[in-house]
Motif scaffolding. Structure first.
Motif, PDB file in Angstrom:
ATOM      1  N   GLU A 175       0.957  -1.393   0.068  1.00  9.05           N
ATOM      2  CA  GLU A 175       0.057   0.027   0.043  1.00  9.05           C
ATOM      3  C   GLU A 175       0.967   1.188   0.094  1.00  9.05           C
ATOM      4  OE1 GLU A 175      -3.152   2.253  -0.314  1.00  9.05           O
ATOM      5  OE2 GLU A 175      -3.312   0.357  -0.375  1.00  9.05           O
ATOM      6  N   GLU A 176       1.835   1.123   0.532  1.00  8.95           N
ATOM      7  CA  GLU A 176       2.938   2.525   0.800  1.00  8.95           C
ATOM      8  C   GLU A 176       3.491   2.487  -0.531  1.00  8.95           C
ATOM      9  OE1 GLU A 176       7.098   2.575   2.225  1.00  8.95           O
ATOM     10  OE2 GLU A 176       5.873   2.985   3.943  1.00  8.95           O
ATOM     11  N   GLU A 177       3.805   1.470  -1.434  1.00 10.00           N
ATOM     12  CA  GLU A 177       4.458   1.928  -2.797  1.00 10.00           C
ATOM     13  C   GLU A 177       3.204   2.531  -3.622  1.00 10.00           C
ATOM     14  OE1 GLU A 177       7.777  -1.666  -3.098  1.00 10.00           O
ATOM     15  OE2 GLU A 177       5.697  -2.207  -3.581  1.00 10.00           O
ATOM     16  N   ARG A 178       1.983   1.899  -3.449  1.00  6.45           N
ATOM     17  CA  ARG A 178       0.722   2.318  -4.078  1.00  6.45           C
ATOM     18  C   ARG A 178       0.399   3.949  -3.999  1.00  6.45           C
ATOM     19  NH1 ARG A 178      -0.841  -2.813  -3.890  1.00  6.45           N
ATOM     20  NH2 ARG A 178      -2.071  -2.451  -1.913  1.00  6.45           N
ATOM     21  N   GLN A 179       0.854   4.275  -2.740  1.00  3.69           N
ATOM     22  CA  GLN A 179       0.580   5.672  -2.169  1.00  3.69           C
ATOM     23  C   GLN A 179       1.791   6.639  -2.914  1.00  3.69           C
ATOM     24  OE1 GLN A 179      -2.006   6.951  -0.591  1.00  3.69           O
ATOM     25  NE2 GLN A 179      -2.832   4.959  -0.704  1.00  3.69           N
ATOM     26  N   GLY A 180       2.566   5.921  -3.384  1.00  2.00           N
ATOM     27  CA  GLY A 180       3.733   6.830  -4.305  1.00  2.00           C
ATOM     28  C   GLY A 180       3.465   7.002  -5.868  1.00  2.00           C
ATOM     29  N   LEU A 181       2.173   6.538  -6.400  1.00  2.00           N
ATOM     30  CA  LEU A 181       1.951   6.596  -7.618  1.00  2.00           C
ATOM     31  C   LEU A 181       0.303   7.179  -8.038  1.00  2.00           C
ATOM     32  CD1 LEU A 181       3.205   2.983  -8.943  1.00  2.00           C
ATOM     33  CD2 LEU A 181       4.104   5.099  -9.384  1.00  2.00           C
ATOM     34  N   GLN A 182       0.122   7.889  -8.985  1.00  2.00           N
ATOM     35  CA  GLN A 182      -1.062   8.466  -9.241  1.00  2.00           C
ATOM     36  C   GLN A 182      -1.296   8.289 -10.699  1.00  2.00           C
ATOM     37  OE1 GLN A 182      -1.380  12.031  -6.164  1.00  2.00           O
ATOM     38  NE2 GLN A 182      -2.189  12.171  -7.913  1.00  2.00           N
ATOM     39  N   LEU A 183      -2.266   7.854 -11.274  1.00  2.00           N
ATOM     40  CA  LEU A 183      -2.648   7.756 -12.829  1.00  2.00           C
ATOM     41  C   LEU A 183      -3.495   9.387 -13.159  1.00  2.00           C
ATOM     42  CD1 LEU A 183      -4.054   4.400 -13.701  1.00  2.00           C
ATOM     43  CD2 LEU A 183      -2.103   5.552 -14.291  1.00  2.00           C
ATOM     44  N   GLN A 184      -4.078   9.671 -12.093  1.00  2.00           N
ATOM     45  CA  GLN A 184      -5.049  10.929 -12.261  1.00  2.00           C
ATOM     46  C   GLN A 184      -4.721  11.914 -11.251  1.00  2.00           C
ATOM     47  OE1 GLN A 184      -9.149   9.816 -12.497  1.00  2.00           O
ATOM     48  NE2 GLN A 184      -8.900   8.543 -13.944  1.00  2.00           N
ATOM     49  N   MET A 185      -5.008  13.193 -11.398  1.00  2.00           N
ATOM     50  CA  MET A 185      -4.119  14.030 -10.326  1.00  2.00           C
ATOM     51  C   MET A 185      -4.596  13.903  -8.940  1.00  2.00           C
ATOM     52  SD  MET A 185      -2.285  15.751 -12.249  1.00  2.00           S
ATOM     53  CE  MET A 185      -1.784  16.959 -10.737  1.00  2.00           C
ATOM     54  N   ASP A 186      -6.016  13.486  -8.891  1.00  2.00           N
ATOM     55  CA  ASP A 186      -6.159  13.438  -7.579  1.00  2.00           C
ATOM     56  C   ASP A 186      -6.754  12.080  -6.881  1.00  2.00           C
ATOM     57  OD1 ASP A 186      -8.363  13.166  -9.186  1.00  2.00           O
ATOM     58  OD2 ASP A 186      -9.869  14.183  -8.312  1.00  2.00           O
TER      59      ASP A 186
ATOM     60  N   SER B  45       1.288   4.901 -25.875  1.00  2.07           N
ATOM     61  CA  SER B  45       1.910   5.067 -24.493  1.00  2.07           C
ATOM     62  C   SER B  45       1.191   5.300 -23.319  1.00  2.07           C
ATOM     63  CB  SER B  45       2.872   6.269 -24.503  1.00  2.07           C
ATOM     64  OG  SER B  45       1.993   7.532 -24.670  1.00  2.07           O
ATOM     65  N   VAL B  46       1.659   4.907 -22.044  1.00  2.30           N
ATOM     66  CA  VAL B  46       1.059   5.267 -20.797  1.00  2.30           C
ATOM     67  C   VAL B  46       1.798   5.999 -19.790  1.00  2.30           C
ATOM     68  CG1 VAL B  46      -0.244   2.848 -21.060  1.00  2.30           C
ATOM     69  CG2 VAL B  46       2.022   3.062 -20.045  1.00  2.30           C
ATOM     70  N   SER B  47       1.354   6.674 -18.926  1.00  2.69           N
ATOM     71  CA  SER B  47       2.069   7.266 -17.901  1.00  2.69           C
ATOM     72  C   SER B  47       1.509   7.473 -16.688  1.00  2.69           C
ATOM     73  CB  SER B  47       2.141   8.854 -18.526  1.00  2.69           C
ATOM     74  OG  SER B  47       0.636   9.399 -18.539  1.00  2.69           O
ATOM     75  N   CYS B  48       2.325   7.532 -15.548  1.00  2.00           N
ATOM     76  CA  CYS B  48       1.839   7.719 -14.386  1.00  2.00           C
ATOM     77  C   CYS B  48       2.615   8.770 -13.687  1.00  2.00           C
ATOM     78  CB  CYS B  48       1.541   6.488 -13.533  1.00  2.00           C
ATOM     79  SG  CYS B  48       3.265   5.783 -13.225  1.00  2.00           S
ATOM     80  N   ILE B  49       2.008   9.321 -12.583  1.00  2.00           N
ATOM     81  CA  ILE B  49       2.783  10.351 -11.612  1.00  2.00           C
ATOM     82  C   ILE B  49       3.566   9.751 -10.606  1.00  2.00           C
ATOM     83  CG2 ILE B  49       2.515  12.453 -10.462  1.00  2.00           C
ATOM     84  CD1 ILE B  49      -0.152  13.046 -12.145  1.00  2.00           C
ATOM     85  N   VAL B  50       4.480   9.761 -10.291  1.00  2.00           N
ATOM     86  CA  VAL B  50       5.535   9.247  -9.326  1.00  2.00           C
ATOM     87  C   VAL B  50       5.675  10.302  -8.107  1.00  2.00           C
ATOM     88  CG1 VAL B  50       7.776   7.823  -8.644  1.00  2.00           C
ATOM     89  CG2 VAL B  50       6.693   7.847 -11.139  1.00  2.00           C
ATOM     90  N   LEU B  51       5.333   9.896  -7.138  1.00  2.00           N
ATOM     91  CA  LEU B  51       5.324  10.949  -5.882  1.00  2.00           C
ATOM     92  C   LEU B  51       6.451  10.879  -5.126  1.00  2.00           C
ATOM     93  CD1 LEU B  51       1.475  10.987  -5.178  1.00  2.00           C
ATOM     94  CD2 LEU B  51       2.753  12.684  -6.556  1.00  2.00           C
ATOM     95  N   THR B  52       7.219   9.684  -5.280  1.00  2.00           N
ATOM     96  CA  THR B  52       8.566   9.636  -4.237  1.00  2.00           C
ATOM     97  C   THR B  52       9.857   9.243  -4.940  1.00  2.00           C
ATOM     98  OG1 THR B  52       7.986   7.220  -3.734  1.00  2.00           O
ATOM     99  CG2 THR B  52       6.950   9.035  -2.440  1.00  2.00           C
ATOM    100  N   GLN B  53      10.901   9.660  -4.428  1.00  2.00           N
ATOM    101  CA  GLN B  53      12.080   9.286  -4.839  1.00  2.00           C
ATOM    102  C   GLN B  53      12.530   7.640  -4.883  1.00  2.00           C
ATOM    103  OE1 GLN B  53      14.521  11.194  -6.425  1.00  2.00           O
ATOM    104  NE2 GLN B  53      15.993   9.572  -6.552  1.00  2.00           N
ATOM    105  N   GLU B  54      11.938   7.139  -3.576  1.00  2.00           N
ATOM    106  CA  GLU B  54      12.133   5.704  -3.453  1.00  2.00           C
ATOM    107  C   GLU B  54      11.245   5.001  -4.417  1.00  2.00           C
ATOM    108  OE1 GLU B  54      10.712   2.355  -0.297  1.00  2.00           O
ATOM    109  OE2 GLU B  54      10.939   4.371   0.301  1.00  2.00           O
ATOM    110  N   MET B  55      10.208   5.309  -4.925  1.00  2.00           N
ATOM    111  CA  MET B  55       9.345   4.557  -6.010  1.00  2.00           C
ATOM    112  C   MET B  55       9.905   4.773  -7.307  1.00  2.00           C
ATOM    113  SD  MET B  55       6.744   2.866  -5.843  1.00  2.00           S
ATOM    114  CE  MET B  55       6.380   1.891  -7.266  1.00  2.00           C
ATOM    115  N   ARG B  56      10.467   6.036  -7.685  1.00  2.00           N
ATOM    116  CA  ARG B  56      10.861   6.256  -9.003  1.00  2.00           C
ATOM    117  C   ARG B  56      12.190   5.570  -9.044  1.00  2.00           C
ATOM    118  NH1 ARG B  56      14.247  11.315 -10.538  1.00  2.00           N
ATOM    119  NH2 ARG B  56      14.539  11.588  -8.547  1.00  2.00           N
TER     120      ARG B  56
END
Length: 191
Positions: A42-53, A168-179
């Motif tokens: 769950e912690e790793e999933r919290q570091g990603l977003q497909l949509q802004m919110d 192509s697909v994309s997602c937003i990466v919110l943490t350095q660790e997840m990146r």
């Protein structure tokens, strides 16, 4: 006679596009049963977003139930509308735009998932096998980026863009660790 050829051509075009999207949806449902390499926790999933919110959900039926139901309804609605047009003899072209719009736009982000699996990448209603992936890059979300300013959480983070053969697909990466985890996993499969 020319009108019949146009109607038959349009019918075949619709059925091929409808079949393609239906096949992709079924493929995603099948792939949701397979194990995920990343994100697992769950912690790793919290570091990603497909949509802004919206943070991503796990690729399991229970967490994607609403999206699956809505997509199924969209398919049934599009098919029913198409059959109604065919059997009532209405102008096929009058409803063509609405049919394609319903199918193509209604499916994009109703399933809120992103997962790296053993045989490919699962993103929303798209599955891309590894042999179709050409490259990936992390794009900084700075003042020149389209997502900048939507959320303080997203500003100065990264968008992961994965380029495949036809899409192509994309997602937003919110943490350095997840990146770093994503970079390591993607490098193993792509390069």
């Amino acid at each position: 006679m020319g009108s019949n050829i146009i109607h038959i051509s349009f019918t075949l075009l619709f059925l091929s596009i409808f079949g393609y999207y239906l096949f992709q949806f079924i493929l995603v449902l099948v792939k949701m049963k397979q194990p995920v390499l990343l994100p697992v926790t769950e912690e790793e999933r919290q570091g990603l977003q497909l949509q802004m919110d919206r943070k991503i959900n796990a690729p399991i039926y229970r967490q994607q139930k609403l999206g699956i139901i809505l997509i199924s309804f969209i398919f049934l609605f599009a098919l029913a509308l198409f059959l109604w047009i065919i059997f009532n003899g209405d102008n096929l072209f009058a409803a063509a735009y609405s049919l394609f719009l319903v199918i193509s736009t209604g499916l994009t982000n109703l399933i809120n998932q992103f997962a790296i699996q053993r045989d490919g990448i699962l993103s929303g209603t798209t599955f891309i096998p590894w042999d179709k992936v050409k490259s990936f890059e992390f794009i900084p979300i700075d003042v020149n980026h389209k997502y900048f300013g939507f959320s303080k959480e997203v500003n100065h983070q990264y968008e992961l863009k994965i380029k495949a053969t036809c899409r192509s697909v994309s997602c937003i990466v919110l943490t350095q660790e997840m990146r770093e985890k994503l970079r390591e996993e993607l490098n193993q499969h792509i390069f």
